[in-house]
Write an enzyme that holds these catalytic residues in place. Structure first.
Site, PDB file in Angstrom:
ATOM      1  N   HIS A  99     -39.045   2.111  14.959  1.00 23.82           N
ATOM      2  CA  HIS A  99     -39.713   2.828  16.055  1.00 23.82           C
ATOM      3  C   HIS A  99     -39.524   4.330  15.909  1.00 23.82           C
ATOM      4  CE1 HIS A  99     -39.524  -1.145  18.416  1.00 23.82           C
ATOM      5  NE2 HIS A  99     -40.741  -0.959  17.935  1.00 23.82           N
ATOM      6  N   GLU A 102     -36.935   6.606  17.878  1.00 25.94           N
ATOM      7  CA  GLU A 102     -35.525   6.192  17.886  1.00 25.94           C
ATOM      8  C   GLU A 102     -34.785   6.844  16.723  1.00 25.94           C
ATOM      9  OE1 GLU A 102     -35.873   1.886  18.168  1.00 25.94           O
ATOM     10  OE2 GLU A 102     -37.191   2.082  19.902  1.00 25.94           O
ATOM     11  N   HIS A 224     -32.013   0.017  16.267  1.00 24.51           N
ATOM     12  CA  HIS A 224     -32.935   0.586  17.251  1.00 24.51           C
ATOM     13  C   HIS A 224     -32.094   1.360  18.267  1.00 24.51           C
ATOM     14  CE1 HIS A 224     -36.770  -1.746  16.520  1.00 24.51           C
ATOM     15  NE2 HIS A 224     -35.920  -2.448  15.777  1.00 24.51           N
ATOM     16  N   GLU A 297     -29.105  -2.244  19.381  1.00 22.50           N
ATOM     17  CA  GLU A 297     -29.651  -1.152  20.180  1.00 22.50           C
ATOM     18  C   GLU A 297     -28.511  -0.156  20.362  1.00 22.50           C
ATOM     19  OE1 GLU A 297     -32.762  -0.803  21.137  1.00 22.50           O
ATOM     20  OE2 GLU A 297     -33.658  -2.801  21.278  1.00 22.50           O
TER      21      GLU A 297
HETATM   22  O1  0X9 Z   1     -38.748  -4.109  21.736  1.00 20.44           O
HETATM   23  C1  0X9 Z   1     -38.182  -3.976  20.641  1.00 20.44           C
HETATM   24  O2  0X9 Z   1     -38.767  -4.046  19.577  1.00 20.44           O
HETATM   25  C2  0X9 Z   1     -36.677  -3.703  20.629  1.00 20.44           C
HETATM   26  N1  0X9 Z   1     -36.301  -2.795  21.673  1.00 20.44           N
HETATM   27  S1  0X9 Z   1     -36.758  -1.223  21.604  1.00 20.44           S
HETATM   28  O3  0X9 Z   1     -36.479  -0.616  22.891  1.00 20.44           O
HETATM   29  N2  0X9 Z   1     -35.854  -0.459  20.552  1.00 20.44           N
HETATM   30  O4  0X9 Z   1     -38.126  -1.156  21.224  1.00 20.44           O
HETATM   31  C3  0X9 Z   1     -35.941  -4.998  20.863  1.00 20.44           C
HETATM   32  C4  0X9 Z   1     -36.249  -6.085  19.910  1.00 20.44           C
HETATM   33  C5  0X9 Z   1     -35.442  -7.271  20.256  1.00 20.44           C
HETATM   34  N3  0X9 Z   1     -36.187  -8.440  20.095  1.00 20.44           N
HETATM   35  C6  0X9 Z   1     -36.629  -9.192  21.130  1.00 20.44           C
HETATM   36  N4  0X9 Z   1     -36.329  -8.949  22.357  1.00 20.44           N
HETATM   37  N5  0X9 Z   1     -37.401 -10.193  20.766  1.00 20.44           N
HETATM   38 ZN    ZN Z   2     -36.888   0.095  18.823  1.00 22.17          ZN
END
Ligand code: 0X9
Ligand code: ZN
Ligand code: CA
Length: 342
Positions: A99, A102, A224, A297
């Protein structure tokens, strides 16, 4: 090369005197190398990887995995003894920067690479990990998005695919194939979680797919931010994976390691407990190969300051994540030792 640069400096110096107010002097990066402060932009990551390879040619090799949508290099650094040879040693993959906004998720894996290389000769444990394994680090998977986040929109998330409808960007962490198109991903091009027209439509995710097909990774960690979490599959469903207990244990161990450094709490939990999301990197690698796969994260904990972690926290965020990364590397090597080797 040094001499040539020196001449340019002399030639440019008087020019700079006239350009004091135009913000394009010799100390300010030229276009294409916009300033990300102490964070590394695309060009700086590339330069740093090249510098590490030339300083440690026996144990560091930079590999081009392909090009981004806009033609930037997607690079990995491989760290191992006999680095030019593919040896039968357990392999592990660290990925940063899916991302764009980040930024800390780029600098942490970059600092990890630097740490492994700079301590190889003096730290017995690190030497052993590097000698006994093949450590792959892709610090910036989304260079186009990152650059755009530096130059145009600090909070940009996706890559910079032109969707040809006035919108840009695919969410790379919804573009992997495992349960692609499921809950927590969007079919709308304007969405922040746009999954792309088809799984692996993007060269950035394709680079990881190709890399994983050519190697037998025993674990993966994808960085992330933010929220301070250690996440593991599944993310596309609330059901437990077959290896739930194992990955929960490993996530707890990593969170413990992290807490031990600067007393920061990272919560170990299943990805879907954060929210359902389909097509992410960890569900894909785990779903395809059954190897433990994690998303960390990084800092901060909450939406203030959210994605914009002060650069004064780059070093401490790296420091606390180092023992968790080393634990995962050692885990892949211990698991291999239980079956065969040497
Ligand atoms: O949404 C995402 O891709 C990740 N969080 S972020 O805020 N960095 O964008 C989390 C990915 C974790 N995976 C799932 N929740 N499936
Ligand atoms: Zn992310
Ligand atoms: Ca090796």
């Amino acid at each position: 090369m040094k001499r040539i640069l020196g001449i340019w400096k002399i030639l440019l110096a008087p020019m700079c005197a006239f350009m004091l107010f135009s913000a394009s002097c010799e100390n300010t990066p030229p276009p294409g190398n916009p300033d990300a402060g102490l964070y590394h932009n695309y060009q700086e990551v590339t330069a740093e990887l090249a510098a590490l390879q030339s300083q440690f040619p026996a144990i560091a090799k930079v590999m081009d995995l392909g090009n981004s949508v806009q033609g930037r290099k997607i690079q990995a650094i491989k760290i191992s003894d006999n680095v030019g040879t593919e040896e039968e040693e357990p392999e592990i993959l660290f990925v940063g920067g899916h991302h764009a906004r980040e930024w800390i998720a780029v600098d942490v894996p970059l600092l990890l690479a630097k740490h492994l290389l700079q301590n190889y000769n003096t730290n017995i444990a690190i030497k052993k990990m590097v000698d006994d394994g093949e450590i792959w680090i892709v610090p910036m998977l989304n260079p186009d998005g990152h650059q755009y986040s530096v130059t145009n929109d600090r909070l940009w998330r996706k890559n910079r695919r032109n969707n040809n409808d006035g919108t840009f960007g695919v969410d790379l962490n919804r573009n992997y194939s495992y349960h692609w198109g499921g809950p927590g991903s969007s079919g709308s091009t304007f969405s922040e979680t746009y999954r792309g027209p088809v799984a692996f439509s993007e060269p950035e995710t394709g680079a990881i797919k190709t890399l994983a097909a050519a190697h037998e990774f025993k674990a993966m960690l994808s960085y992330h931010n933010f929220s301070q979490l250690v996440l593991f599959p599944w993310g596309h469903t609330n059901s437990n994976s077959p290896d739930h207990a194992l990955m929960l244990n490993m996530a707890r161990k990593m969170a413990d390691e992290i807490r031990g450094v600067h007393n920061k709490n990272y919560t170990p939990q299943q990805s879907s407990d954060l929210y359902l999301a389909s097509g992410d990197a960890t569900d894909w690698l785990y779903g395809e190969t059954s190897v433990p796969s994690f998303t960390i994260e990084l800092r901060p904990r909450s939406s203030s300051p959210g994605f914009i972690l002060p650069e004064s926290e780059i070093q401490s965020t790296f420091e606390e994540n180092l023992p968790a990364a080393l634990y995962l590397i050692e885990w892949t090597q211990a698991a291999a030792g239980m079956t065969v080797t040497m």
